[in-house]
Scaffold this active site. Structure first.
Site, mmCIF file in Angstrom:
data_model
loop_
_atom_site.group_PDB
_atom_site.id
_atom_site.type_symbol
_atom_site.label_atom_id
_atom_site.label_comp_id
_atom_site.label_asym_id
_atom_site.label_seq_id
_atom_site.Cartn_x
_atom_site.Cartn_y
_atom_site.Cartn_z
ATOM 1 N N ASP A 146 6.490 0.598 6.400
ATOM 2 C CA ASP A 146 4.716 0.559 6.058
ATOM 3 C C ASP A 146 4.266 1.554 5.532
ATOM 4 O O ASP A 146 3.897 2.952 5.914
ATOM 5 C CB ASP A 146 4.366 0.413 7.659
ATOM 6 C CG ASP A 146 2.832 0.526 7.680
ATOM 7 O OD1 ASP A 146 2.004 -0.520 6.521
ATOM 8 O OD2 ASP A 146 2.094 0.914 8.611
ATOM 9 N N HIS A 173 1.228 -1.354 0.281
ATOM 10 C CA HIS A 173 -0.131 -0.033 0.822
ATOM 11 C C HIS A 173 1.073 1.246 -0.193
ATOM 12 O O HIS A 173 1.875 1.250 0.776
ATOM 13 C CB HIS A 173 -0.857 0.052 1.432
ATOM 14 C CG HIS A 173 -0.754 0.116 2.312
ATOM 15 N ND1 HIS A 173 -0.158 0.914 3.214
ATOM 16 C CD2 HIS A 173 -0.136 -1.048 3.377
ATOM 17 C CE1 HIS A 173 0.262 1.205 4.536
ATOM 18 N NE2 HIS A 173 0.228 -0.016 4.364
ATOM 19 N N GLU A 178 -4.302 2.030 2.811
ATOM 20 C CA GLU A 178 -5.052 1.250 3.743
ATOM 21 C C GLU A 178 -4.857 1.603 5.413
ATOM 22 O O GLU A 178 -5.773 0.946 6.232
ATOM 23 C CB GLU A 178 -3.500 0.191 3.150
ATOM 24 C CG GLU A 178 -3.556 -1.094 4.455
ATOM 25 C CD GLU A 178 -3.542 -1.290 5.885
ATOM 26 O OE1 GLU A 178 -3.238 -2.032 6.236
ATOM 27 O OE2 GLU A 178 -2.653 -0.021 6.080
ATOM 28 N N GLU A 179 -4.275 2.929 5.183
ATOM 29 C CA GLU A 179 -4.102 3.179 6.769
ATOM 30 C C GLU A 179 -5.436 3.086 7.469
ATOM 31 O O GLU A 179 -5.962 3.501 8.074
ATOM 32 C CB GLU A 179 -3.281 4.115 7.308
ATOM 33 C CG GLU A 179 -1.859 3.684 6.203
ATOM 34 C CD GLU A 179 -1.358 2.584 7.706
ATOM 35 O OE1 GLU A 179 -2.187 2.394 8.855
ATOM 36 O OE2 GLU A 179 0.449 2.192 7.423
HETATM 37 ZN ZN LIG Z 1 0.776 -1.289 6.210
#
Ligand SMILES: [Zn+2]
Length: 471
Positions: free
Chosen positions: A292, A280, A326-327
């Protein structure tokens, strides 16, 4: 007995690789070529400097999407396109302050603790909210709070459970405080919440992340405090009443247009469907979202580049998806599902566990498909990346299950993942170039294998699933 054997093994084999089979194989030489021509870290640095902050709705995310399109084109994708969707737009603002306000406080300068607003939180009034703090460690203490929560700031202080074998499981056990802590505290009459950062690390970095509100329950502001800050606050509470002032100026704005970025290597058999590799591209607005999930995006882009450069073309189409949102919403995951015909995607993998060394694959399959991956996994043991476990996929690929896809997740050595997660430490400097490249070559190898795997294996796995669902 087995422990003795392992120790003996460690003594006689100075290099652990020496105890593994050394038979040459095409996979092994592919891995060697992929490690010898490493571009993953260059890509990661590019993304992390082009758009360090990539939260949904931000200009940074728009820059990241344009970068993703260009990177997939450079990697050699046959076609690159967008799957559009609207995404939420929450802005952190510039103020996040938690100050000791106890009347007898004599310390100078005033005592403050490192905090960040949680994603989705409302602001406090400009002058802040001043209230006594009540500390709760775990759901049981929350249930026992009763009237003590009225008018108070609830301080959630449940740490990771160290007895959990998987750090992901420890995270899963503690993250409710961040996700639904404000709802539960508001039901008891609290005026705000401060949540211990969801990490096993002990430091001064607060970790942000998504929180929720519930229809019909008052919305109260929510912030994360660093773990050292939480320890200090807990110590002060042991000595007596602690009043604090919380100030946040974050806000939620109207939704904005965004998109998943998709790049494909077209397969030779149009009826054979698609294998999807993804990460993502959105990230929190703290640090650079390097682990991330710049790492996952780069794993997928670099996998496509290495396969193309190798002159490979699969039976199935290899589809790389850089998911948006996504988050704090999963709108990208839902849009991709809506854009996918039933039965088109055979396997959808996500890499969203950081840029550390890969260890294997989690796949939502119990029968022939899992067995096929297990056999292939032996080829990845020279880089210790061949373990196959039955388990879920990432957040973004989950909705593709409704389209008949088997989902999975690139497994990464996760012991330190949550130290960097959603905080200022998640920067490119904290990603190791070789570990990142190992992830990319492993991802490429799994993707290539899945693209060329006999259709009968997918059919048999689907039959097995349908059979167990019918029971
Ligand atoms: Zn992630």
């Amino acid at each position: 007995m087995i422990w003795n054997a392992l120790i003996l093994c460690g003594l006689v084999a100075h290099d652990p690789v020496a105890v593994l089979p050394q038979t040459p194989s095409p996979v092994r030489s592919f891995l060697e070529r992929g490690l010898g021509d490493a571009q993953a870290y260059t890509l990661l640095r590019e993304l992390c400097t082009t758009a360090p902050h990539r939260l949904s709705g931000s200009a940074g995310l728009d820059r990241a999407l344009a970068w993703g399109e260009a990177a997939l084109q450079r990697a050699g994708a046959d076609k690159v396109y967008r799957v559009p969707t609207m995404v939420p737009h929450w802005d952190r603002g510039t103020t996040a302050r938690l100050t000791l306000a106890t009347a007898t406080a004599t310390e100078a300068p005033p005592v403050t603790w490192p905090i960040l607003a949680l994603g989705g939180s409302i602001a406090t009034p400009k002058e802040g909210i001043e209230a006594p703090v009540v500390r709760v460690v775990g759901r049981k203490q929350l249930a026992e709070l009763g009237a003590r929560a009225q008018g108070a700031i609830v301080f959630y202080d449940e740490p990771f459970d160290p007895s959990k074998l998987s750090v992901g499981e420890a995270y899963g056990g503690a993250v409710w405080q961040r996700g639904s802590g404000a709802i539960e505290a508001a039901k008891l009459g609290a005026v705000a919440v401060v949540v211990r950062s969801v990490t096993a690390a002990l430091d001064d970095h607060p970790h942000t992340g998504a929180m929720r509100y519930e229809e019909g329950v008052p919305k109260i502001p929510a912030a994360a405090i660093s773990t050292k800050g939480a320890a200090d606050l807990a110590r002060r509470l042991e000595q007596g009443v602690v009043r604090v002032r919380l100030q946040l100026d974050c806000q939620t704005l109207p939704d904005k247009p965004s998109a998943n970025i998709v790049g494909e290597l077209t397969g030779t058999d149009p009826s054979a469907g698609v294998v999807l590799l993804s990460g993502h591209i959105d990230a929190w607005d703290i640090g650079q979202g390097a682990h991330d999930d710049a790492a996952g995006c780069v794993h997928a882009i670099e996998a496509l580049r290495l396969l193309k450069k190798d002159g490979w073309r699969g039976k199935r189409t290899l589809r790389v998806v850089l998911y948006t949102n996504e988050e704090n919403g999963v709108r990208g995951g839902l849009a991709q599902r809506d854009a996918t015909p039933q039965g088109e995607v055979r396997l959808a993998l996500e890499s969203d566990s950081g840029g550390f060394a890969p260890v294997g694959l989690s796949v939502d399959a119990a029968g022939p498909l899992k067995e096929a991956f297990e056999v292939f996994g032996r080829e990845l043991q020279p880089i210790f990346a061949g373990t196959v476990v039955q388990g879920g996929g990432g957040v973004d690929v989950g909705p593709l299950k409704e389209r008949g896809a088997v989902v999975g997740l690139l497994l990464i050595s996760g012991a330190r993942y949550f130290d960097h997660h959603h905080c200022a430490l998640d920067v490119a400097d904290n990603v190791h170039p070789r570990e990142l490249q190992l992830g990319a070559v492993a991802y490429a190898a799994w993707g290539r294998f899945a693209c060329d795997l006999d259709e009968a294996v997918y059919v048999a796995e689907a039959r097995l699933k349908a059979g167990s669902a019918a029971k």
